[in-house]
Design a protein around this motif. Sequence first.
Motif, short mmCIF file in Angstrom:
data_model
loop_
_atom_site.label_atom_id
_atom_site.label_comp_id
_atom_site.label_asym_id
_atom_site.label_seq_id
_atom_site.Cartn_x
_atom_site.Cartn_y
_atom_site.Cartn_z
N ALA A 252 0.83 -1.21 0.00
CA ALA A 252 0.00 0.00 0.00
C ALA A 252 0.86 1.26 0.00
O ALA A 252 0.54 2.24 -0.68
CB ALA A 252 -0.92 -0.02 1.21
N MET A 253 1.97 1.25 0.77
CA MET A 253 2.85 2.42 0.82
C MET A 253 3.56 2.64 -0.50
O MET A 253 3.71 3.78 -0.97
CB MET A 253 3.85 2.28 1.96
N LEU A 254 4.02 1.57 -1.14
CA LEU A 254 4.67 1.69 -2.44
C LEU A 254 3.68 2.20 -3.49
O LEU A 254 4.04 2.97 -4.39
CB LEU A 254 5.23 0.33 -2.87
N LEU A 255 2.45 1.77 -3.37
CA LEU A 255 1.42 2.16 -4.32
C LEU A 255 1.17 3.67 -4.28
O LEU A 255 1.04 4.32 -5.31
CB LEU A 255 0.13 1.40 -4.00
N THR A 256 1.11 4.21 -3.06
CA THR A 256 0.77 5.63 -2.89
C THR A 256 1.98 6.53 -2.74
O THR A 256 1.85 7.74 -2.69
CB THR A 256 -0.14 5.81 -1.67
N GLY A 257 3.18 5.93 -2.64
CA GLY A 257 4.38 6.74 -2.52
C GLY A 257 4.60 7.30 -1.13
O GLY A 257 5.08 8.43 -0.99
N GLN A 258 4.28 6.54 -0.09
CA GLN A 258 4.55 6.98 1.27
C GLN A 258 5.95 6.54 1.66
O GLN A 258 6.25 5.36 1.70
CB GLN A 258 3.54 6.36 2.25
N GLY A 259 6.81 7.50 1.95
CA GLY A 259 8.17 7.20 2.34
C GLY A 259 9.06 6.82 1.17
O GLY A 259 10.19 6.39 1.37
N CYS A 260 8.55 6.98 -0.04
CA CYS A 260 9.32 6.62 -1.24
C CYS A 260 8.61 7.20 -2.45
O CYS A 260 7.52 7.76 -2.34
CB CYS A 260 9.40 5.10 -1.38
N ALA A 261 9.26 7.07 -3.61
CA ALA A 261 8.58 7.43 -4.85
C ALA A 261 7.53 6.35 -5.16
O ALA A 261 7.77 5.17 -4.88
CB ALA A 261 9.58 7.52 -5.99
N PRO A 262 6.39 6.74 -5.70
CA PRO A 262 5.37 5.73 -6.01
C PRO A 262 5.91 4.65 -6.95
O PRO A 262 6.63 4.93 -7.90
CB PRO A 262 4.26 6.55 -6.70
N ASP A 263 5.58 3.41 -6.64
CA ASP A 263 6.03 2.28 -7.47
C ASP A 263 4.89 1.27 -7.54
O ASP A 263 4.84 0.29 -6.80
CB ASP A 263 7.28 1.64 -6.85
N ILE A 265 4.18 -1.01 -9.65
CA ILE A 265 4.53 -2.36 -10.06
C ILE A 265 4.96 -3.19 -8.85
O ILE A 265 4.43 -4.27 -8.58
CB ILE A 265 5.68 -2.34 -11.10
N GLU A 266 5.92 -2.66 -8.05
CA GLU A 266 6.35 -3.40 -6.87
C GLU A 266 5.24 -3.43 -5.82
O GLU A 266 5.06 -4.43 -5.11
CB GLU A 266 7.62 -2.79 -6.26
N GLY A 267 4.49 -2.32 -5.73
CA GLY A 267 3.38 -2.28 -4.78
C GLY A 267 2.38 -3.38 -5.05
O GLY A 267 1.94 -4.09 -4.13
N GLU A 268 2.02 -3.54 -6.32
CA GLU A 268 1.08 -4.61 -6.69
C GLU A 268 1.64 -5.98 -6.35
O GLU A 268 0.93 -6.87 -5.89
CB GLU A 268 0.78 -4.51 -8.20
N SER A 269 2.96 -6.14 -6.56
CA SER A 269 3.60 -7.43 -6.29
C SER A 269 3.47 -7.81 -4.81
O SER A 269 3.13 -8.95 -4.48
CB SER A 269 5.07 -7.37 -6.70
N TRP A 270 3.73 -6.86 -3.91
CA TRP A 270 3.64 -7.17 -2.48
C TRP A 270 2.19 -7.36 -2.04
O TRP A 270 1.88 -8.22 -1.21
CB TRP A 270 4.31 -6.07 -1.65
N LEU A 271 1.30 -6.54 -2.59
CA LEU A 271 -0.11 -6.71 -2.25
C LEU A 271 -0.61 -8.08 -2.71
O LEU A 271 -1.38 -8.75 -2.02
CB LEU A 271 -0.94 -5.61 -2.90
N ARG A 272 -0.16 -8.50 -3.88
CA ARG A 272 -0.55 -9.80 -4.40
C ARG A 272 -0.06 -10.92 -3.48
O ARG A 272 -0.79 -11.87 -3.20
CB ARG A 272 0.01 -9.99 -5.82
N ARG A 273 1.18 -10.80 -2.97
CA ARG A 273 1.69 -11.81 -2.05
C ARG A 273 0.84 -11.88 -0.78
O ARG A 273 0.51 -12.96 -0.30
CB ARG A 273 3.15 -11.48 -1.67
N ALA A 274 0.51 -10.70 -0.26
CA ALA A 274 -0.32 -10.68 0.96
C ALA A 274 -1.70 -11.26 0.68
O ALA A 274 -2.26 -11.99 1.50
CB ALA A 274 -0.44 -9.24 1.47
N ALA A 275 -2.23 -10.94 -0.49
CA ALA A 275 -3.56 -11.46 -0.85
C ALA A 275 -3.54 -12.97 -0.98
O ALA A 275 -4.44 -13.67 -0.50
CB ALA A 275 -4.02 -10.82 -2.16
#
Length: 592
Positions: A252-263, A265-275
């Motif tokens: 979720a943080m990678l998706l919205t760019g919290q604490g980093c530049a929005p990403d 692709i990687e955000g979806e990858s981690w969300l998918r793992r959690a899902a």
Amino acid sequence: MNPLDRFAALSPRRALKRAEELAGQKQWDRAARLFSVAAEAGIVEAQFRVGEAYLEGNGLGHNPREAARWFMRAAESGHIESQCRIAGLFLHGLQSHQVGQTATLFGDTIGESQNRDADYPAALVWARRAAEAGAADGQALLGYILANGPEDLRDPEQAESWYRKSADQGWPQGHLGIGMILMRRADDGEKTVAAMREIEKAAEADLPTAHYLLGVIHEQAVGVLPDPARALNHYRKAAIHGVRNAQAKLGAMLLTGQGCAPDPIEGESWLRRAALAGDPEAAALVGDLYARGGELPPNYAEAAIWFRVAAEAGHRTAARAGGMLYLTGAGVARDPDEAARWLARAAEQGDSAAQADLGNLMLKGEARQSSLDGLPIHEWFERAAESGDLIGAFNYGVCLAEGIGMKRDEGRAVTWLRRAAEGVVNAQYWYGRMLLDGKGVSANPTEAYRWIRRAADSGMVEAMVTVAELMVNGRGCAQDHAAASDMFRRAADAGHAGAMFALGALYGGGHDIPTERVQAQIWFARAAELNHPVAQLMLGRYLRKGLAGPADPVLAAQWLKRALAQGIDEARLDLAELASQEDPLPSRAASD
């Protein structure tokens, strides 16, 4: 067997020593066979090592039940590490009655219960033995059981004491346990900092749960200033070790760019793992990501898959989103019945938007009643209405007016529809219709016109058509055919077949606007193409008689037959007159 291994196997002690050498060389199969020789001879350390081999799948295959059997044998002989292992297995769902039972071909135990809940009482026995023997991991396990077990086993003071004894030996889980206890009761900055220090010590040992908790602390500013970058770093470390919640947070943080530049692709990858690990919120976020599109292209079929995963895990917003995909046919075959079932899941969990969507689906008659049977739809709407929700008031009013789920009560329906009409366009139209038809209230065409006109001015097509009809007849308002024509045109431009037919009738003559039969035929044709039966009759007559141009008997016959097929019996006489005429002139084919 290797000659050296065969020689070692002649003596349990030599077998144990040789097995340890082979294990150091990671020759697991050979080591496991020799550990088994020593274990069967009753050497406690070998029994522990056989248990480890079964638990880790090193040389003997992964089999937690067999691991537990060997750990139990060693634990009963006083082996402290085995006592810790068996306590841990009980906490992870092994049941005490399962230990020592025979496995079936399918890996289950004969007569096994499928209950995977922790067996706290059994875990407590072995954790206490290990803790009292001074084992730091046993002390941490005992602290956990006393802090988080069933109410009858809990003892917060003793839990803290055992956690401290474990932490004093430098055991990471001891520090983590102390930190969590201190954090729960921290009521000022100093206590919060003290709790954080303990959790940080656990994180220094790379304990995944400690990293996750530090991520939460820095993200949500628990006793510290918000620091999204540090939170992201800790979530990443926990996520890499498979902590599902951390994977969802990181995504979720990678998706919205919290604490980093929005990403994304990687955000979806981690969300998918959690899902995939069973996190419904992560699955819903993945579904929403594919439904909305953006940097990733929209993929409604993929969105539907993830919304279903989340909805089946109880995520009500995902259930509603999935229902809307089935309702619109985005990514899946359009299926109002399936849409109703998914909307019902969300509605049953209190999602007011889903309740409203389901109500509208029901009012339009798109879903079969069997899809809605047994659902307390009117009760949802009644609760929403009584809480002041205007959409709920509208839907409840319709249930009363139509007798949906309850006895029809038009008088009460009027009351709720009037209340909803202050802010709901559909309610303005329904209330106006009740006033117009005298249902539940004395007929009042003038007041009816005022409310229906409000709905029409807000863009409701059905209201436009009704207002235009009232203008044609001078009911509730002054008769005004020109204004009615303008209103019918607005509805026709929105695709309303009835309005198109009405324009054809107005331009056909006999009204207070100039007769324009070419325009009349054009509007009849547009309505006929949309399968309006009377428009098909009128278009057939215009073509038969040549009222707006050359007659076309063949095309006329085609439209008259379509009208007759829809139950317009008047078309039969027109067709008979056509049949009695001379052979028709060559004509163009009708467009369907």
